[in-house]
Write a protein that holds these residues in place. Structure first.
Motif, PDB file in Angstrom:
ATOM      1  N   ARG A 183      -2.540  10.010 -11.079  1.00  0.00           N
ATOM      2  CA  ARG A 183      -3.903  10.435 -11.366  1.00  0.00           C
ATOM      3  C   ARG A 183      -4.729  10.522 -10.088  1.00  0.00           C
ATOM      4  O   ARG A 183      -5.478  11.488  -9.890  1.00  0.00           O
ATOM      5  CB  ARG A 183      -4.553   9.455 -12.344  1.00  0.00           C
ATOM      6  N   SER A 184      -4.600   9.544  -9.203  1.00  0.00           N
ATOM      7  CA  SER A 184      -5.331   9.591  -7.928  1.00  0.00           C
ATOM      8  C   SER A 184      -4.885  10.775  -7.074  1.00  0.00           C
ATOM      9  O   SER A 184      -5.706  11.428  -6.419  1.00  0.00           O
ATOM     10  CB  SER A 184      -5.122   8.278  -7.159  1.00  0.00           C
ATOM     11  N   TYR A 218      -6.526  13.929  -8.442  1.00  0.00           N
ATOM     12  CA  TYR A 218      -7.946  14.029  -8.090  1.00  0.00           C
ATOM     13  C   TYR A 218      -8.135  14.293  -6.604  1.00  0.00           C
ATOM     14  O   TYR A 218      -9.114  14.935  -6.203  1.00  0.00           O
ATOM     15  CB  TYR A 218      -8.678  12.740  -8.470  1.00  0.00           C
ATOM     16  N   ARG A 244     -15.170  16.225  -6.542  1.00  0.00           N
ATOM     17  CA  ARG A 244     -14.173  15.247  -6.995  1.00  0.00           C
ATOM     18  C   ARG A 244     -14.731  14.284  -8.025  1.00  0.00           C
ATOM     19  O   ARG A 244     -14.059  13.947  -9.008  1.00  0.00           O
ATOM     20  CB  ARG A 244     -13.629  14.488  -5.792  1.00  0.00           C
ATOM     21  N   GLN A 257     -13.273  13.952 -11.730  1.00  0.00           N
ATOM     22  CA  GLN A 257     -12.691  12.674 -12.127  1.00  0.00           C
ATOM     23  C   GLN A 257     -13.288  12.172 -13.436  1.00  0.00           C
ATOM     24  O   GLN A 257     -12.568  11.665 -14.302  1.00  0.00           O
ATOM     25  CB  GLN A 257     -12.898  11.646 -11.018  1.00  0.00           C
ATOM     26  N   GLY A 309     -11.900  14.446 -16.164  1.00  0.00           N
ATOM     27  CA  GLY A 309     -10.476  14.177 -16.342  1.00  0.00           C
ATOM     28  C   GLY A 309     -10.209  12.852 -17.042  1.00  0.00           C
ATOM     29  O   GLY A 309      -9.346  12.769 -17.926  1.00  0.00           O
TER      30      GLY A 309
END
Length: 401
Positions: free
Chosen positions: A233-234, A237, A245, A249, A252
């Motif tokens: 996930r990081s 992003y 971002r 984020q 998301g």
């Protein structure tokens, strides 16, 4: 000799006209260089000028880009696009398995997060969730395989008695003699027929091993995705520009939360349907109650049509057992589906996803057409994600324009 103008050395002299020949703002200096000619757009300044041939006129300037080069570049682009299409088509099965594993990982990640909050290490949390999934799969296999094997064995054992009964029937014997069934069967039992039969057997074995391989692949990928969920996930992003971002984020994470909530809610409803069916099957005396409960639970995961499909299967088994039992099954599922559709499902899904019923039905149909049962399973969370993006991104941008 008298002077007609002020002296250049006299500071008190009044201003007068400048002497003849002096540079002024209106008169450019004599040493100003001539302007440099600027070539016309699209003309190379280093290229020599065209020289008329005298017979066929002045030749035009050569093309700066060769038509052959343009065509060759376009052909390479088309070839690359076609190669990419072939690669995606050939890897379609693997990509579907990856999508299933991602969906399961997103749905199971809330359980991992909950165990981590309770103080369980992350690795142990992933192991507990994965072991639970494996136990559920094993339970389903244990519930479904023995009835299939038993019924198949009973049918094979009854084939000789069925053939004897057919031989004793005068009508069947008359048809056999009239149409020479025995000779046709013997002529059909050639090498080609045997080869086809063996091919069917091998095809069945390939289907079984392929199913086992795909199941293990999805299971392994799901465990990997659960173990590295936060890193993935990081990484996703970090691919977004820094200025956007934070917003990406937030959106998301909201989409992931909705998918996880839908998964948990759908599993809860499916388990409740399976448990209710198991109790009902024990009460009315249906054969293989646990297997039928597993079938109802699995089919109930399919939106819109899954519950009806499971009810039809169980009702057919009931009618095959006894007519009153079949009628009781039909009445039970008719009542239970009304309770599930109007009481259980809205309460469970109210806090997870809010999807329009028409959009959910269309999404389920499109999902079945594109990816089969997998498409039907991921249809509703996909529509929920698209609705969130439409409401938070597309519509506000259209209002600003």
């Amino acid at each position: 000799m008298p002077q007609h103008g002020p002296s250049a050395d006299d500071p008190d002299a009044p201003p007068g006209p400048p002497p003849t020949g002096a540079p002024t703002a209106e008169t450019p200096p004599a040493e100003t260089p001539p302007p440099v000619p600027v070539p016309a757009p699209g003309i190379d300044p280093d290229e020599p000028p065209a020289v008329p041939s005298g017979k066929f006129g002045t030749p035009g300037r050569p093309l700066r880009r060769s038509s052959f080069l343009i065509g060759f570049t376009g052909a390479l682009g088309v070839l690359l696009a076609y190669t990419l299409y072939l690669g995606i088509r050939n890897a379609g099965g693997i990509l579907v398995l990856v999508v299933i594993a991602l969906f399961l990982a997103v749905g199971l990640n809330p359980a991992v997060v909950r165990l981590t909050r309770w103080g369980v290490p992350h690795g142990l949390s992933v192991a507990v969730v994965a072991l639970t999934v494996v136990l559920l799969l094993c339970g389903g296999v244990v519930a479904l395989v023995p009835p299939i094997v038993t019924q198949s064995g009973q049918f094979i054992d009854q084939i000789p008695s069925l053939l004897d009964e057919l031989r004793r029937n005068p009508t069947v014997n008359d048809l056999v003699e009239r149409y020479d069934v025995v000779e046709r069967v013997q002529s059909a039992a050639n090498a080609q027929t045997v080869g086809r039969a063996l091919g069917g057997v091998l095809g069945g074995a390939q289907l079984i091993f392929g199913t086992v391989f795909r199941t293990l692949t999805v299971l392994v990928l799901t465990i990997y995705f659960l173990a590295y969920f936060n890193r993935l996930r990081s990484l996703g992003y970090s691919l977004v520009p820094r200025s956007r971002r934070e917003r990406v984020q937030l959106i998301g994470d909201e989409i992931l939360a909705k998918v996880g909530a839908y998964m948990v809610g759908a599993l809860s409803i499916a388990v409740l349907a399976g448990a209710t069916t198991f109790v009902f099957a024990l009460i009315v005396g249906l054969p293989y109650p646990f297997a039928l409960a597993v079938v109802v639970a699995v089919t109930d995961l399919i939106p819109q049509i899954g519950a009806t499909l499971g009810a039809v299967i169980v009702s057919l088994v009931g009618f095959a057992s006894d007519l009153p039992i079949g009628i009781a099954c039909a009445v039970f599922f008719l009542i239970y589906q009304q309770v599930e559709n109007y009481l259980i499902y809205p309460k469970v899904m109210r806090r997870s996803v809010e999807v329009n019923e028409v959009a959910a039905l269309l999404a389920a149909l499109l999902g079945v057409a594109l990816l089969g049962v997998v498409g039907a399973l991921i249809a509703i969370p996909t529509v929920a994600a698209l609705q969130l993006i439409l409401r938070e991104v597309v519509l506000p941008r259209q209002e600003i324009r």
